[in-house]
Design a protein around this motif. Sequence first.
Motif, mmCIF file in Angstrom:
data_model
loop_
_atom_site.group_PDB
_atom_site.id
_atom_site.type_symbol
_atom_site.label_atom_id
_atom_site.label_comp_id
_atom_site.label_asym_id
_atom_site.label_seq_id
_atom_site.Cartn_x
_atom_site.Cartn_y
_atom_site.Cartn_z
ATOM 1 N N ILE A 260 -23.022 12.936 88.274
ATOM 2 C CA ILE A 260 -22.906 12.005 89.520
ATOM 3 C C ILE A 260 -24.061 11.165 88.628
ATOM 4 O O ILE A 260 -25.277 11.332 88.376
ATOM 5 C CB ILE A 260 -23.716 12.533 90.699
ATOM 6 N N LEU A 261 -23.365 9.519 88.586
ATOM 7 C CA LEU A 261 -24.278 8.685 87.666
ATOM 8 C C LEU A 261 -24.966 7.811 88.310
ATOM 9 O O LEU A 261 -25.070 8.050 89.876
ATOM 10 C CB LEU A 261 -23.347 7.909 87.058
ATOM 11 N N ASP A 262 -26.356 6.967 88.274
ATOM 12 C CA ASP A 262 -26.868 6.442 88.388
ATOM 13 C C ASP A 262 -26.760 5.822 89.611
ATOM 14 O O ASP A 262 -27.478 5.578 90.460
ATOM 15 C CB ASP A 262 -27.813 5.507 87.672
ATOM 16 N N ASP A 263 -25.592 4.801 90.074
ATOM 17 C CA ASP A 263 -25.153 3.820 90.846
ATOM 18 C C ASP A 263 -24.085 4.900 92.224
ATOM 19 O O ASP A 263 -23.977 4.074 92.909
ATOM 20 C CB ASP A 263 -24.033 2.521 90.031
ATOM 21 N N VAL A 416 -16.061 2.492 86.675
ATOM 22 C CA VAL A 416 -15.068 3.331 86.060
ATOM 23 C C VAL A 416 -14.715 3.419 85.008
ATOM 24 O O VAL A 416 -14.562 4.110 84.774
ATOM 25 C CB VAL A 416 -13.732 3.202 87.204
ATOM 26 N N MET A 417 -15.196 2.255 84.398
ATOM 27 C CA MET A 417 -15.070 1.814 83.218
ATOM 28 C C MET A 417 -15.588 2.922 82.225
ATOM 29 O O MET A 417 -15.675 3.810 81.415
ATOM 30 C CB MET A 417 -14.984 0.636 82.708
ATOM 31 N N ALA A 418 -17.324 2.684 83.109
ATOM 32 C CA ALA A 418 -18.281 3.609 82.582
ATOM 33 C C ALA A 418 -17.806 4.348 82.326
ATOM 34 O O ALA A 418 -18.182 6.019 81.795
ATOM 35 C CB ALA A 418 -19.513 3.348 82.740
ATOM 36 N N GLY A 419 -17.536 5.659 83.237
ATOM 37 C CA GLY A 419 -16.948 6.974 83.912
ATOM 38 C C GLY A 419 -16.153 6.704 82.703
ATOM 39 O O GLY A 419 -15.585 8.474 82.182
ATOM 40 N N ILE A 433 -11.733 10.714 87.895
ATOM 41 C CA ILE A 433 -12.981 9.544 88.089
ATOM 42 C C ILE A 433 -12.916 9.494 88.938
ATOM 43 O O ILE A 433 -12.065 9.400 89.895
ATOM 44 C CB ILE A 433 -13.209 8.423 87.486
ATOM 45 N N ASN A 434 -14.340 9.955 89.767
ATOM 46 C CA ASN A 434 -14.521 9.647 91.672
ATOM 47 C C ASN A 434 -13.588 10.660 92.413
ATOM 48 O O ASN A 434 -13.832 10.317 93.248
ATOM 49 C CB ASN A 434 -14.311 8.346 91.791
ATOM 50 N N ASP A 435 -14.267 11.822 91.949
ATOM 51 C CA ASP A 435 -13.010 13.113 92.281
ATOM 52 C C ASP A 435 -14.042 14.291 91.767
ATOM 53 O O ASP A 435 -14.280 13.912 91.230
ATOM 54 C CB ASP A 435 -11.748 13.392 92.161
ATOM 55 N N GLN A 436 -13.794 15.068 92.730
ATOM 56 C CA GLN A 436 -14.773 16.146 91.944
ATOM 57 C C GLN A 436 -13.414 17.196 91.303
ATOM 58 O O GLN A 436 -12.668 16.406 90.632
ATOM 59 C CB GLN A 436 -14.848 17.611 93.449
#
Length: 485
Positions: A260-263, A416-419, A433-436
């Motif tokens: 879980i990133l900061d944003d 998403v690019m950082a992910g 990305i953006n999922d479990q």
Amino acid sequence: MVELLGSAAWEGRIFSGGWTVGGGQTYPAVEPATGHTLGQVGAASAADVDRAVGLAREAQTAWAATPYDDRAAILRRAADLLEEHHAELEEWAIREAGVPRYWAGTGGPAEEFRQAAALASYPRGQVLPSTQPRLSFTRRVPVGVVGVIAPFNAPVILAARAIGPALAVGNAVVLKPDPRTAICGGLALARVFEEAGLPPGVLHVLPGGSDIGRQLVIHPDVPVIAYTGSASGGRIVAELAAPLLKRVHLELGGNSALIILDDADLELATSAGSAGSFIQAGQVCMASSRHLVSRRLADDYATLLAERAARLQVGNPIESDVAYGPLIDAGARDRVHAIVHDSVAAGARLVAGGEYDDLFYRPTVLADVPQTARAYQEEIFGPVAPVIAFDGLDEAAALAAGTPYGLSLGIVTRDVMAGLMLAERIPVGMVHINDQTIADEAIAPFGGVGLSGNGYRAGGLEANLDAFTETQWITVQQSPGGYPF
């Protein structure tokens, strides 16, 4: 509509050249939610394995020579039968495996068989250039007899995704289901293929314990073993197969990170985190086993995750649509409970759960989990969400990559690019990305690295063709050449 398992013909029997009495001791199939006996399961002996492999070898030659469209038609019929009998088969899975209704669906296994049907007609060779005046090409041929060893946690689909493609390309199959889910994960599939018109001897289902799995792995006439289970079990399979230099496809456990990133949006992140740890009581190889959270969000994340956990309904899945049902048995429950309380003793903070009623373990959230704790180091295989704070992307990458497992990875971020860039630094077989971390599709190659697997990928036409065929090189000349010998 006649029930697939409504007859007593399967009770106390194995499926090997038809329904027959096995040489092992019959045992009760127990419903983990209630302790009730659902039926008597026939068990195989080592002699049954030898007999089954012999019958499979005999049947495989004719099956491989069967036109591809006939093989495909049987696989499509098997898929249709799964859907036609979905209510019956789902009830067996709910009761025998203790899985919630959303996990017991037959749609996934049916899609595995339909994708396998497409594999039956998939191109199987290449024409190669040659320096000689000859035709040079490759072709894929079936390996012969495939041994499949399937687990309890998703017993139907994890057997189907090996059985389907193995049959599609002309192999025979000997399946050893987990003894705790031998009916829904084995005998039911035997009935499906029996009704679908699969010739006798092409598929065998041999319930039994580790001795039956061992006999299957060491049998010299089973060149490929497809095993799904724990890393410790995978090591044993690899060691047993090594003297014969046979191929082993290992789909093993995980200790997957959800970062879980900061944003991240905390509501969305905790929703994903709750699903990743609590689906099917966490008894999933891809479960979100470590929640790595930016330190700025970590305390709030743990609090919100605990609130979600407290709202989840846990109970008998045959009675209502619960979040999840029981753990598979007392041994699994006791192991999960020991991991939780050993981790608290090591310094983790218990935020929610940590309690059980019989086999029903409450969804559990641990915060401030040290890296020395069992909940950080081990695959838990239970409904537990360990939360660990990190400072910066370098530490997040190091933590995520810092276990010997490498199955799945989830990253929640608005960027998403950082992910994607972060994911490049973490060796895993699957990234979301953006999922479990729990995801599977019949057309996608599934598998991990490190202790999560040995390079095998299940799913997708190319991966399945690689898994269950051998490559032959063939040359053809107009006449024999002359040699100066």
